[in-house]
Design an enzyme around this catalytic site. Structure first.
Site, PDB file in Angstrom:
ATOM      1  N   THR A  70       1.772 -27.616  -1.205  1.00 44.14           N
ATOM      2  CA  THR A  70       2.500 -29.011  -0.243  1.00 44.14           C
ATOM      3  C   THR A  70       3.941 -29.265  -1.591  1.00 44.14           C
ATOM      4  OG1 THR A  70       1.335 -29.045   0.951  1.00 44.14           O
ATOM      5  CG2 THR A  70       3.245 -30.244   0.976  1.00 44.14           C
ATOM      6  N   GLY A 116       7.634 -44.091   7.715  1.00 44.96           N
ATOM      7  CA  GLY A 116       6.502 -43.163   6.858  1.00 44.96           C
ATOM      8  C   GLY A 116       7.597 -43.759   5.861  1.00 44.96           C
ATOM      9  N   HIS A 168      15.624 -55.309 -24.625  1.00 48.62           N
ATOM     10  CA  HIS A 168      16.554 -55.880 -23.962  1.00 48.62           C
ATOM     11  C   HIS A 168      17.537 -54.744 -24.387  1.00 48.62           C
ATOM     12  CE1 HIS A 168      19.368 -58.903 -21.771  1.00 48.62           C
ATOM     13  NE2 HIS A 168      19.788 -58.840 -23.088  1.00 48.62           N
TER      14      HIS A 168
HETATM   15  P1  FAD Z   1      -1.646 -29.507  -1.250  1.00 49.84           P
HETATM   16  O1  FAD Z   1      -0.420 -29.719  -2.383  1.00 49.84           O
HETATM   17  O2  FAD Z   1      -1.353 -29.320  -0.004  1.00 49.84           O
HETATM   18  O3  FAD Z   1      -2.405 -27.910  -1.205  1.00 49.84           O
HETATM   19  C1  FAD Z   1      -3.544 -26.472  -1.146  1.00 49.84           C
HETATM   20  C2  FAD Z   1      -3.154 -25.758  -0.924  1.00 49.84           C
HETATM   21  O4  FAD Z   1      -4.570 -24.563  -0.790  1.00 49.84           O
HETATM   22  C3  FAD Z   1      -1.724 -24.897  -0.524  1.00 49.84           C
HETATM   23  O5  FAD Z   1      -0.939 -24.062  -1.534  1.00 49.84           O
HETATM   24  C4  FAD Z   1      -2.765 -24.338   0.435  1.00 49.84           C
HETATM   25  O6  FAD Z   1      -1.560 -23.230   0.995  1.00 49.84           O
HETATM   26  C5  FAD Z   1      -3.674 -23.567   0.065  1.00 49.84           C
HETATM   27  N1  FAD Z   1      -5.238 -23.644   1.046  1.00 49.84           N
HETATM   28  C6  FAD Z   1      -5.230 -24.503   2.632  1.00 49.84           C
HETATM   29  N2  FAD Z   1      -6.269 -24.071   2.702  1.00 49.84           N
HETATM   30  C7  FAD Z   1      -6.237 -22.603   2.031  1.00 49.84           C
HETATM   31  C8  FAD Z   1      -7.238 -21.805   2.373  1.00 49.84           C
HETATM   32  N3  FAD Z   1      -8.528 -21.553   3.356  1.00 49.84           N
HETATM   33  N4  FAD Z   1      -7.012 -20.379   0.875  1.00 49.84           N
HETATM   34  C9  FAD Z   1      -6.963 -20.201   0.468  1.00 49.84           C
HETATM   35  N5  FAD Z   1      -5.601 -21.423   0.025  1.00 49.84           N
HETATM   36  C10 FAD Z   1      -5.654 -22.333   0.720  1.00 49.84           C
HETATM   37  N6  FAD Z   1       3.389 -36.772  -3.502  1.00 49.84           N
HETATM   38  C11 FAD Z   1       3.574 -37.441  -3.759  1.00 49.84           C
HETATM   39  O7  FAD Z   1       2.168 -38.213  -5.006  1.00 49.84           O
HETATM   40  N7  FAD Z   1       4.560 -38.192  -5.187  1.00 49.84           N
HETATM   41  C12 FAD Z   1       5.755 -37.163  -3.999  1.00 49.84           C
HETATM   42  O8  FAD Z   1       6.942 -37.346  -4.778  1.00 49.84           O
HETATM   43  C13 FAD Z   1       5.111 -36.734  -2.649  1.00 49.84           C
HETATM   44  N8  FAD Z   1       6.390 -36.218  -2.123  1.00 49.84           N
HETATM   45  C14 FAD Z   1       6.267 -35.167  -0.858  1.00 49.84           C
HETATM   46  C15 FAD Z   1       7.497 -35.007   0.042  1.00 49.84           C
HETATM   47  C16 FAD Z   1       7.017 -34.349   1.288  1.00 49.84           C
HETATM   48  C17 FAD Z   1       7.866 -33.770   1.899  1.00 49.84           C
HETATM   49  C18 FAD Z   1       5.788 -34.423   1.621  1.00 49.84           C
HETATM   50  C19 FAD Z   1       5.005 -33.666   2.693  1.00 49.84           C
HETATM   51  C20 FAD Z   1       4.522 -34.647   0.347  1.00 49.84           C
HETATM   52  C21 FAD Z   1       5.175 -35.835  -0.701  1.00 49.84           C
HETATM   53  N9  FAD Z   1       3.691 -35.562  -1.181  1.00 49.84           N
HETATM   54  C22 FAD Z   1       3.793 -36.545  -2.293  1.00 49.84           C
HETATM   55  C23 FAD Z   1       1.873 -35.635  -0.862  1.00 49.84           C
HETATM   56  C24 FAD Z   1       2.130 -34.575  -1.726  1.00 49.84           C
HETATM   57  O9  FAD Z   1       2.505 -32.812  -1.716  1.00 49.84           O
HETATM   58  C25 FAD Z   1       0.038 -33.788  -1.448  1.00 49.84           C
HETATM   59  O10 FAD Z   1      -0.632 -35.519  -1.899  1.00 49.84           O
HETATM   60  C26 FAD Z   1      -0.447 -33.455  -2.640  1.00 49.84           C
HETATM   61  O11 FAD Z   1       0.750 -31.367  -2.645  1.00 49.84           O
HETATM   62  C27 FAD Z   1      -1.565 -33.217  -2.355  1.00 49.84           C
HETATM   63  O12 FAD Z   1      -2.288 -31.810  -2.856  1.00 49.84           O
HETATM   64  P2  FAD Z   1      -3.605 -31.109  -3.209  1.00 49.84           P
HETATM   65  O13 FAD Z   1      -3.993 -29.953  -4.439  1.00 49.84           O
HETATM   66  O14 FAD Z   1      -4.279 -31.958  -1.964  1.00 49.84           O
HETATM   67  O15 FAD Z   1      -3.074 -30.495  -1.976  1.00 49.84           O
HETATM   68  P1  NAI Z   2       3.144 -42.450   6.005  1.00 51.11           P
HETATM   69  O1  NAI Z   2       1.656 -41.876   7.126  1.00 51.11           O
HETATM   70  O2  NAI Z   2       3.462 -42.766   5.655  1.00 51.11           O
HETATM   71  O3  NAI Z   2       4.298 -42.951   7.988  1.00 51.11           O
HETATM   72  C1  NAI Z   2       3.877 -41.642   9.759  1.00 51.11           C
HETATM   73  C2  NAI Z   2       4.059 -43.098  10.040  1.00 51.11           C
HETATM   74  O4  NAI Z   2       5.033 -43.354  11.222  1.00 51.11           O
HETATM   75  C3  NAI Z   2       3.167 -44.479  10.127  1.00 51.11           C
HETATM   76  O5  NAI Z   2       5.003 -45.723  10.100  1.00 51.11           O
HETATM   77  C4  NAI Z   2       3.374 -44.983  11.289  1.00 51.11           C
HETATM   78  O6  NAI Z   2       3.166 -45.969  11.348  1.00 51.11           O
HETATM   79  C5  NAI Z   2       4.541 -44.141  12.164  1.00 51.11           C
HETATM   80  N1  NAI Z   2       3.455 -43.230  13.380  1.00 51.11           N
HETATM   81  C6  NAI Z   2       2.754 -42.802  13.614  1.00 51.11           C
HETATM   82  N2  NAI Z   2       2.732 -41.821  14.708  1.00 51.11           N
HETATM   83  C7  NAI Z   2       3.921 -42.069  15.275  1.00 51.11           C
HETATM   84  C8  NAI Z   2       4.078 -42.034  16.518  1.00 51.11           C
HETATM   85  N3  NAI Z   2       3.826 -41.704  17.752  1.00 51.11           N
HETATM   86  N4  NAI Z   2       5.315 -42.508  17.200  1.00 51.11           N
HETATM   87  C9  NAI Z   2       6.102 -43.433  16.028  1.00 51.11           C
HETATM   88  N5  NAI Z   2       5.942 -43.259  14.690  1.00 51.11           N
HETATM   89  C10 NAI Z   2       4.360 -43.468  14.444  1.00 51.11           C
HETATM   90  O7  NAI Z   2       3.136 -40.636   6.790  1.00 51.11           O
HETATM   91  P2  NAI Z   2       4.504 -39.699   6.216  1.00 51.11           P
HETATM   92  O8  NAI Z   2       5.818 -40.353   6.436  1.00 51.11           O
HETATM   93  O9  NAI Z   2       4.286 -38.464   7.426  1.00 51.11           O
HETATM   94  O10 NAI Z   2       4.191 -38.900   5.456  1.00 51.11           O
HETATM   95  C11 NAI Z   2       2.742 -38.117   5.061  1.00 51.11           C
HETATM   96  C12 NAI Z   2       1.960 -38.518   3.741  1.00 51.11           C
HETATM   97  O11 NAI Z   2       2.555 -37.950   2.688  1.00 51.11           O
HETATM   98  C13 NAI Z   2       1.791 -39.525   2.737  1.00 51.11           C
HETATM   99  O12 NAI Z   2       0.678 -39.830   3.015  1.00 51.11           O
HETATM  100  C14 NAI Z   2       2.024 -40.064   2.018  1.00 51.11           C
HETATM  101  O13 NAI Z   2       1.644 -40.843   0.829  1.00 51.11           O
HETATM  102  C15 NAI Z   2       2.977 -38.576   1.008  1.00 51.11           C
HETATM  103  N6  NAI Z   2       3.835 -38.611   0.916  1.00 51.11           N
HETATM  104  C16 NAI Z   2       4.037 -38.831   0.024  1.00 51.11           C
HETATM  105  C17 NAI Z   2       5.771 -39.407  -0.549  1.00 51.11           C
HETATM  106  C18 NAI Z   2       5.562 -40.180  -2.247  1.00 51.11           C
HETATM  107  O14 NAI Z   2       4.323 -39.922  -3.028  1.00 51.11           O
HETATM  108  N7  NAI Z   2       7.170 -40.188  -2.851  1.00 51.11           N
HETATM  109  C19 NAI Z   2       6.560 -38.698   0.010  1.00 51.11           C
HETATM  110  C20 NAI Z   2       6.460 -38.138   0.997  1.00 51.11           C
HETATM  111  C21 NAI Z   2       4.563 -37.960   1.763  1.00 51.11           C
END
Ligand code: FAD
Ligand code: NAI
Length: 467
Positions: free
Chosen positions: A43, A183, A446
């Protein structure tokens, strides 16, 4: 003794899985990684951290160039215009380079990439595509996917209602973007499209945005975002959605019940959280179960209830963050190799990459006060930080939370343009068990924004210099 194809098979190549695979191979273990996506990196690299940060950076540059904000520095920019296709192309280039980089690292470290979706056949054997492989140790690192919202159907293939993956690739700037969920994703991607010209309304179920963060930081963030132009409707729930003629109409109600109203948008982003990926893994064949939240439970060493099966990252309890997954990947591989792999889950920084950035590590003030009545707080505003003032960018503050008796730092929270970078110092200090005095007496260069952390630490003792 049984012969296995691999010492370690990792399922999933996100930041948890790919890092675990590389560390296992570095430690001399024969390692494979199964990944169902076309590219490695999970992801985070494909549809998360990297493309979102690419758009945040590019949209910030666009806003700077087009809003007239540079004029006060004597820079007149005329005729700045948006080429959204090019912005998406540059984002795609960054993603390609980084996912390709993981492929290179796999080759370099002799990690075999098994292409296809993996499902357990037993505790030691897994079917990947057409092939069955066996492994002495299996690490589940399958990550998470978007939580769906009942009655609000996502269509990332050109529809009006999208999730984060769709919102990273909108082909044009929507006139009005409605974000469901205030969020991290909602505020980051909402910022992107607002900077590019959209009106953005955030509908949040709870009374405040950014759950889990320090209360004062949440309030300050809401104030700043509203000033930037976000319409934020807290305490509001979405109960339904209809789409017609490239528009969506959402039905919303007060969270506690009350009269319904309708909001019309040109695009809707559903960002109400993420849920662990375990569907299709056939966990039952390995003798594994999930908890009530759908997560795989592990012990402190990342062992599941079945010997030889381990789990890390978003699929296990804890914050869903890439760096948490990475550190767990390293620790898990080290534990498999017989070393002592540890992750200190009390010191995991989190960052929201809006402008200003929001960052925190350790306990919030509310959590600290709940644990002990004896807490001391030091705060320092960027308004009094010379570098922030020089840059004409003074929103936000730094807050240090310390134990009143021992002075040990329990948490650090900040909102400010460089908070995401500054939080690393706080995490390092806490990892070494620093007191607020340790930070206060550490010489900080600084003029830097980091001096605000030093002054907030001095404020714990009531003695900052510049305020
Ligand atoms: P993932 O990155 O989800 O990887 C899991 C992989 O497993 C996937 O590629 C999937 O295809 C594969 N997979 C699943 N099931 C199977 C299967 N059965 N067989 C083979 N492959 C499989 N986190 C941050 O720390 N900083 C950020 O700035 C940030 N920004 C984000 C922005 C967005 C829009 C989103 C959606 C998430 C963001 N996150 C961020 C969260 C971060 O992406 C996740 O916490 C992180 O990717 C988790 O890593 P993971 O290795 O657990 O799983
Ligand atoms: P989130 O958990 O950060 O926020 C979801 C928000 O939706 C919460 O404020 C919740 O109260 C609200 N919500 C839940 N149900 C709702 C409803 N029915 N109607 C209206 N509001 C509702 O989840 P988000 O933003 O989807 O991100 C998912 C995950 O991805 C997070 O856990 C985060 O850790 C990770 N992520 C991390 C980033 C970073 O580290 N910069 C960037 C993007 C994602």
């Amino acid at each position: 003794m049984a012969n296995f194809d691999y010492d370690v098979l990792v399922i999933g190549s996100g930041p948890g899985g790919y890092v675990a695979a590389i560390r296992a191979a570095q430690l001399g273990l024969k390692t494979a990684c199964a990944e169902s996506r076309e590219t490695l990196g999970g992801t985070c690299l494909n549809v998360g951290c990297i493309p979102s940060k690419a758009l945040l950076h590019a949209s910030e540059l666009f806003e700077e160039a087009s809003s007239g904000a540079l004029a006060k520095f004597g820079i007149d920019v005329q005729g700045a215009s948006l080429n959204l296709d090019q912005m998406h192309a540059e984002k795609a280039k960054a993603v390609k380079e980084l996912t390709g980089g993981i492929e290179y690292l796999f080759k370099k470290n002799k990690v075999e990439w098994l292409k296809g979706s993996a499902a357990f056949e037993s505790a030691n054997s897994v079917r990947v595509g057409e092939r069955t492989v066996t492994a002495k140790n299996i690490i589940i690192a399958t990550g998470s996917s978007v939580t769906p919202l009942l009655g609000v159907e996502v269509d990332n293939g050109g529809g009006v209602i999208v999730d984060s993956t769709g919102a990273l690739a909108l082909p044009k700037v929507p006139g009005h973007l409605i974000v469901i969920g205030g969020g991290v994703i909602g505020l980051e991607l909402g910022s992107v499209w607002m900077r590019l010209g959209a009106k953005v309304t955030v509908v949040e179920y709870l009374d405040e945005i950014l759950p889990g963060m320090d209360g004062e930081v949440r309030k300050e963030a809401a104030k700043i975002f509203k000033k930037q132009g976000f319409a934020i409707r807290t305490g509001t729930k979405v109960t339904g959605a209809k789409t017609a003629n490239s528009k969506a109409t959402l039905t919303v109600e007060p969270a506690g019940g009350g009269a319904a109203e309708w909001i019309e948008g040109d695009a809707v982003l559903v960002s109400i959280g993420r849920r662990p990926n375990t569907d299709g893994l056939a966990l039952d064949k390995a003798g594994l179960q999930v908890n009530a939240k759908g997560q795989i439970e592990t012990d402190h060493d990342f062992r599941t209830s079945v010997p030889g099966i381990w789990a890390i990252g978003d699929v296990i309890p804890g914050p869903m963050l890439a760096h948490k997954a990475e550190d767990e990947g390293i620790a898990c591989a080290e534990n498999i190799a017989g070393l002592t792999g540890i992750v200190n889950h009390d010191v995991i920084p989190s960052v929201v990459y809006t402008h200003p950035e929001i960052a925190g590590v350790g306990l919030t003030e509310e959590q600290a006060r709940e644990k002990s009545a004896e807490v001391k707080i030091g705060k320092f505003p960027f308004m009094a930080n010379s570098r922030a003032k020089t840059n004409r960018d003074t929103d936000g503050f730094v807050k240090v939370i310390a134990d009143a008796k021992s002075d040990r730092v329990l948490g650090v929270w900040m909102i400010g343009s460089l908070a995401g970078t500054m939080i690393a110092e706080a995490a390092l200090a806490m990892e070494f068990g620093a007191t607020s005095e340790d930070i206060a007496y550490t010489c900080h260069a600084h003029p830097t924004h980091s001096e605000a952390l030093k002054e907030a630490a001095m404020a714990v003792q009531g003695k900052p210099i510049h305020i």
